[in-house]
Motif scaffolding. Structure first.
Motif, PDB file in Angstrom:
ATOM      1  N   ASP A  42       0.835  -1.199   0.000  1.00  0.00           N
ATOM      2  CA  ASP A  42       0.000   0.000   0.000  1.00  0.00           C
ATOM      3  C   ASP A  42       0.873   1.253   0.000  1.00  0.00           C
ATOM      4  O   ASP A  42       1.918   1.300   0.646  1.00  0.00           O
ATOM      5  CB  ASP A  42      -0.907   0.001   1.235  1.00  0.00           C
ATOM      6  N   TYR A  43       0.430   2.269  -0.720  1.00  0.00           N
ATOM      7  CA  TYR A  43       1.227   3.493  -0.833  1.00  0.00           C
ATOM      8  C   TYR A  43       1.413   4.207   0.503  1.00  0.00           C
ATOM      9  O   TYR A  43       2.330   5.002   0.672  1.00  0.00           O
ATOM     10  CB  TYR A  43       0.580   4.449  -1.842  1.00  0.00           C
ATOM     11  N   LYS A  44       0.530   3.939   1.464  1.00  0.00           N
ATOM     12  CA  LYS A  44       0.655   4.561   2.775  1.00  0.00           C
ATOM     13  C   LYS A  44       1.663   3.830   3.661  1.00  0.00           C
ATOM     14  O   LYS A  44       2.015   4.307   4.731  1.00  0.00           O
ATOM     15  CB  LYS A  44      -0.713   4.593   3.463  1.00  0.00           C
ATOM     16  N   SER A  45       2.105   2.670   3.226  1.00  0.00           N
ATOM     17  CA  SER A  45       3.036   1.881   4.024  1.00  0.00           C
ATOM     18  C   SER A  45       4.413   2.534   4.065  1.00  0.00           C
ATOM     19  O   SER A  45       4.862   3.159   3.105  1.00  0.00           O
ATOM     20  CB  SER A  45       3.160   0.474   3.439  1.00  0.00           C
ATOM     21  N   LEU A  46       5.098   2.364   5.198  1.00  0.00           N
ATOM     22  CA  LEU A  46       6.465   2.874   5.321  1.00  0.00           C
ATOM     23  C   LEU A  46       7.423   2.143   4.391  1.00  0.00           C
ATOM     24  O   LEU A  46       8.524   2.620   4.109  1.00  0.00           O
ATOM     25  CB  LEU A  46       6.947   2.729   6.766  1.00  0.00           C
ATOM     26  N   LEU A  47       7.013   0.972   3.927  1.00  0.00           N
ATOM     27  CA  LEU A  47       7.893   0.175   3.079  1.00  0.00           C
ATOM     28  C   LEU A  47       7.721   0.475   1.596  1.00  0.00           C
ATOM     29  O   LEU A  47       8.334  -0.188   0.761  1.00  0.00           O
ATOM     30  CB  LEU A  47       7.639  -1.318   3.328  1.00  0.00           C
ATOM     31  N   HIS A  48       6.886   1.436   1.267  1.00  0.00           N
ATOM     32  CA  HIS A  48       6.697   1.748  -0.149  1.00  0.00           C
ATOM     33  C   HIS A  48       7.794   2.680  -0.645  1.00  0.00           C
ATOM     34  O   HIS A  48       8.457   3.366   0.127  1.00  0.00           O
ATOM     35  CB  HIS A  48       5.318   2.364  -0.387  1.00  0.00           C
ATOM     36  N   ASP A  49       7.993   2.678  -1.965  1.00  0.00           N
ATOM     37  CA  ASP A  49       8.986   3.547  -2.620  1.00  0.00           C
ATOM     38  C   ASP A  49      10.389   3.310  -2.074  1.00  0.00           C
ATOM     39  O   ASP A  49      11.129   4.247  -1.768  1.00  0.00           O
ATOM     40  CB  ASP A  49       8.604   5.024  -2.454  1.00  0.00           C
ATOM     41  N   MET A  50      10.762   2.043  -1.990  1.00  0.00           N
ATOM     42  CA  MET A  50      12.085   1.691  -1.484  1.00  0.00           C
ATOM     43  C   MET A  50      13.109   1.714  -2.619  1.00  0.00           C
ATOM     44  O   MET A  50      12.808   1.343  -3.751  1.00  0.00           O
ATOM     45  CB  MET A  50      12.059   0.300  -0.849  1.00  0.00           C
ATOM     46  N   ASP A  51      14.317   2.132  -2.302  1.00  0.00           N
ATOM     47  CA  ASP A  51      15.405   2.116  -3.280  1.00  0.00           C
ATOM     48  C   ASP A  51      16.214   0.827  -3.210  1.00  0.00           C
ATOM     49  O   ASP A  51      16.819   0.417  -4.206  1.00  0.00           O
ATOM     50  CB  ASP A  51      16.339   3.312  -3.062  1.00  0.00           C
ATOM     51  N   ILE A  52      16.231   0.195  -2.045  1.00  0.00           N
ATOM     52  CA  ILE A  52      16.974  -1.060  -1.903  1.00  0.00           C
ATOM     53  C   ILE A  52      16.329  -1.907  -0.809  1.00  0.00           C
ATOM     54  O   ILE A  52      15.896  -1.383   0.221  1.00  0.00           O
ATOM     55  CB  ILE A  52      18.469  -0.807  -1.579  1.00  0.00           C
ATOM     56  N   ILE A  53      16.212  -3.207  -1.073  1.00  0.00           N
ATOM     57  CA  ILE A  53      15.679  -4.163  -0.097  1.00  0.00           C
ATOM     58  C   ILE A  53      16.714  -5.270   0.072  1.00  0.00           C
ATOM     59  O   ILE A  53      17.116  -5.914  -0.905  1.00  0.00           O
ATOM     60  CB  ILE A  53      14.339  -4.763  -0.565  1.00  0.00           C
ATOM     61  N   LEU A  54      17.157  -5.493   1.301  1.00  0.00           N
ATOM     62  CA  LEU A  54      18.097  -6.566   1.608  1.00  0.00           C
ATOM     63  C   LEU A  54      17.302  -7.728   2.197  1.00  0.00           C
ATOM     64  O   LEU A  54      16.675  -7.587   3.243  1.00  0.00           O
ATOM     65  CB  LEU A  54      19.154  -6.094   2.606  1.00  0.00           C
ATOM     66  N   CYS A  55      17.314  -8.860   1.521  1.00  0.00           N
ATOM     67  CA  CYS A  55      16.473  -9.986   1.945  1.00  0.00           C
ATOM     68  C   CYS A  55      17.246 -11.290   1.738  1.00  0.00           C
ATOM     69  O   CYS A  55      16.926 -12.103   0.879  1.00  0.00           O
ATOM     70  CB  CYS A  55      15.175  -9.983   1.138  1.00  0.00           C
ATOM     71  N   ARG A  56      18.264 -11.494   2.551  1.00  0.00           N
ATOM     72  CA  ARG A  56      19.105 -12.688   2.438  1.00  0.00           C
ATOM     73  C   ARG A  56      18.646 -13.770   3.410  1.00  0.00           C
ATOM     74  O   ARG A  56      18.220 -13.484   4.527  1.00  0.00           O
ATOM     75  CB  ARG A  56      20.570 -12.341   2.727  1.00  0.00           C
ATOM     76  N   ASN A  57      18.744 -15.027   2.944  1.00  0.00           N
ATOM     77  CA  ASN A  57      18.441 -16.188   3.782  1.00  0.00           C
ATOM     78  C   ASN A  57      17.027 -16.134   4.357  1.00  0.00           C
ATOM     79  O   ASN A  57      16.792 -16.474   5.515  1.00  0.00           O
ATOM     80  CB  ASN A  57      19.467 -16.319   4.911  1.00  0.00           C
ATOM     81  N   VAL A  58      16.099 -15.678   3.544  1.00  0.00           N
ATOM     82  CA  VAL A  58      14.686 -15.633   3.926  1.00  0.00           C
ATOM     83  C   VAL A  58      13.879 -16.615   3.081  1.00  0.00           C
ATOM     84  O   VAL A  58      13.134 -17.445   3.594  1.00  0.00           O
ATOM     85  CB  VAL A  58      14.116 -14.206   3.764  1.00  0.00           C
ATOM     86  N   PHE A  59      14.063 -16.551   1.763  1.00  0.00           N
ATOM     87  CA  PHE A  59      13.253 -17.361   0.857  1.00  0.00           C
ATOM     88  C   PHE A  59      13.510 -18.857   1.009  1.00  0.00           C
ATOM     89  O   PHE A  59      12.673 -19.672   0.617  1.00  0.00           O
ATOM     90  CB  PHE A  59      13.505 -16.935  -0.592  1.00  0.00           C
ATOM     91  N   ILE A  60      14.652 -19.225   1.566  1.00  0.00           N
ATOM     92  CA  ILE A  60      14.954 -20.649   1.733  1.00  0.00           C
ATOM     93  C   ILE A  60      13.993 -21.322   2.705  1.00  0.00           C
ATOM     94  O   ILE A  60      13.888 -22.552   2.726  1.00  0.00           O
ATOM     95  CB  ILE A  60      16.409 -20.856   2.216  1.00  0.00           C
ATOM     96  N   TYR A  61      13.265 -20.527   3.496  1.00  0.00           N
ATOM     97  CA  TYR A  61      12.323 -21.090   4.460  1.00  0.00           C
ATOM     98  C   TYR A  61      10.893 -21.144   3.913  1.00  0.00           C
ATOM     99  O   TYR A  61       9.990 -21.605   4.602  1.00  0.00           O
ATOM    100  CB  TYR A  61      12.339 -20.266   5.752  1.00  0.00           C
ATOM    101  N   PHE A  62      10.682 -20.661   2.681  1.00  0.00           N
ATOM    102  CA  PHE A  62       9.347 -20.620   2.101  1.00  0.00           C
ATOM    103  C   PHE A  62       9.218 -21.665   1.002  1.00  0.00           C
ATOM    104  O   PHE A  62      10.189 -21.975   0.306  1.00  0.00           O
ATOM    105  CB  PHE A  62       9.049 -19.242   1.490  1.00  0.00           C
ATOM    106  N   ILE A  63       8.003 -22.176   0.820  1.00  0.00           N
ATOM    107  CA  ILE A  63       7.739 -23.044  -0.323  1.00  0.00           C
ATOM    108  C   ILE A  63       7.674 -22.172  -1.575  1.00  0.00           C
ATOM    109  O   ILE A  63       7.447 -20.958  -1.492  1.00  0.00           O
ATOM    110  CB  ILE A  63       6.427 -23.840  -0.139  1.00  0.00           C
ATOM    111  N   PRO A  64       7.869 -22.750  -2.782  1.00  0.00           N
ATOM    112  CA  PRO A  64       7.947 -21.943  -4.005  1.00  0.00           C
ATOM    113  C   PRO A  64       6.759 -21.017  -4.233  1.00  0.00           C
ATOM    114  O   PRO A  64       6.925 -19.884  -4.686  1.00  0.00           O
ATOM    115  CB  PRO A  64       8.044 -23.005  -5.111  1.00  0.00           C
TER     116      PRO A  64
END
Length: 315
Positions: A42-64
């Motif tokens: 959502d545009y009101k979220s603090l996480l919107h309009d990000m220039d960089i997202i660091l997301c290491r060793n997260v997806f390995i815990y999720f199913i495809p």
């Protein structure tokens, strides 16, 4: 080591060493987010309009399937030109819309570019359907296509259907292909493409019916088995997926995606030896290709980049 100029500009001396300036510290905000369920796009979220997202060793815990949903959300939160950074080989199978990968020794960086993929408003709908092929490419030609015959069933009709499919106009694609089947109900390529189209809009029963019909017409062609494997995975039928992928490999021993996906299945079962064998076979096949070759459904990566991913997976 941090240079003296940077220290003077952004840090201040403290008893324990150096601390960031107060104005920089005040720019930092901490927030808990559920990557899977929260609507942080959502545009009101603090996480919107990000220039960089660091997301290491997260997806390995999720199913495809969950990985796909989260990637689409993170994609929406990024500015055009922004970066998503993940661990090496965390996203080897994901079609990542408008994110272009750049491979480094210890990580992969994906840069968002609106020129590479679909508009952001289309991303949510994509997360709800099976992406079995890139919409930018022509539908894959079967290995042994049967000729179209009969009135209204010429090559022009199938070409028009492919063009509609590539544009994402699935309703008209189905209508056009249905017309072809009225005059030529045994046409292998048409059943494959209409099955693929139904899968993309989530109508899996209809998709499976057409793909099974394609198998009746040509049981030695690997394409419908591979599409059925992906539908099975999308619906959580992992045993069916494994069975279909084994048939794909039997019929087409050079089918790189089937080996990679079998590697994931075996790894999930804890069978590391078989997972290694599958990935090593895929690696050898990749090495036989030109370095700039692209393989469906991993068309965002070249063969050379895929080789690096697979090498990391089998270390």
């Amino acid at each position: 080591m941090v240079s003296e100029d940077i220290k003077k500009q952004w840090f201040r001396k403290a008893k324990e060493g150096w601390r960031l300036n107060k104005d920089i510290i005040e720019m930092v905000k901490f927030e808990s987010v559920d990557l899977i369920n929260d609507d942080y796009t959502d545009y009101k979220s603090l996480l919107h309009d990000m220039d960089i997202i660091l997301c290491r060793n997260v997806f390995i815990y999720f199913i495809p399937e969950v990985v796909s949903r989260v990637i689409l959300k993170l994609n929406e939160t990024l500015n055009d030109g922004g970066y998503l950074m993940t661990g090496h080989a965390e996203l080897p199978q994901q079609a990542i819309a408008n994110l272009r990968p750049k491979v480094f020794p210890e990580s992969v960086v994906y840069k968002k570019s609106s020129e590479l993929g679909v508009r952001s408003e289309e991303l949510k709908s994509r997360s709800q359907r099976l992406e079995v092929r890139s919409q930018k490419l022509e539908a894959k030609i079967p290995q042994t296509p049967s000729p179209l015959v009969g009135e209204g069933g010429g090559e022009g009709d199938i070409s028009e259907a492919k063009e509609l499919y590539n544009k994402g106009n699935y309703t008209l694609t189905i209508e056009k292909l249905g017309h072809i089947l009225l005059t030529n109900p045994e046409h292998f390529e048409t059943h494959c493409l209409i099955g693929q189209t139904y899968a993309n809009i989530g109508e899996y029963e209809k998709a499976e019916a057409h793909l099974k019909k394609a198998i009746e017409i040509d049981k030695f062609n690997a394409e419908p088995y591979y599409l059925l494997a992906q539908i099975s995975r999308e619906n959580g039928r992992l045993e069916d997926e494994e069975e279909m992928l084994k048939k794909v490999i039997y019929l087409n021993p050079s089918h790189i995606p089937a080996y990679l996906e079998m590697g994931i299945i075996y790894e999930g079962k804890g069978d590391r030896d078989r997972a290694f064998k599958m990935r090593n076979t895929a690696l050898n096949l990749l090495k036989s290709l030109p370095s700039d070759a692209r393989i469906e459904p991993y068309t965002e990566l070249t063969a050379e980049e895929l080789i690096r991913h697979v090498q990391e997976m089998i270390k």
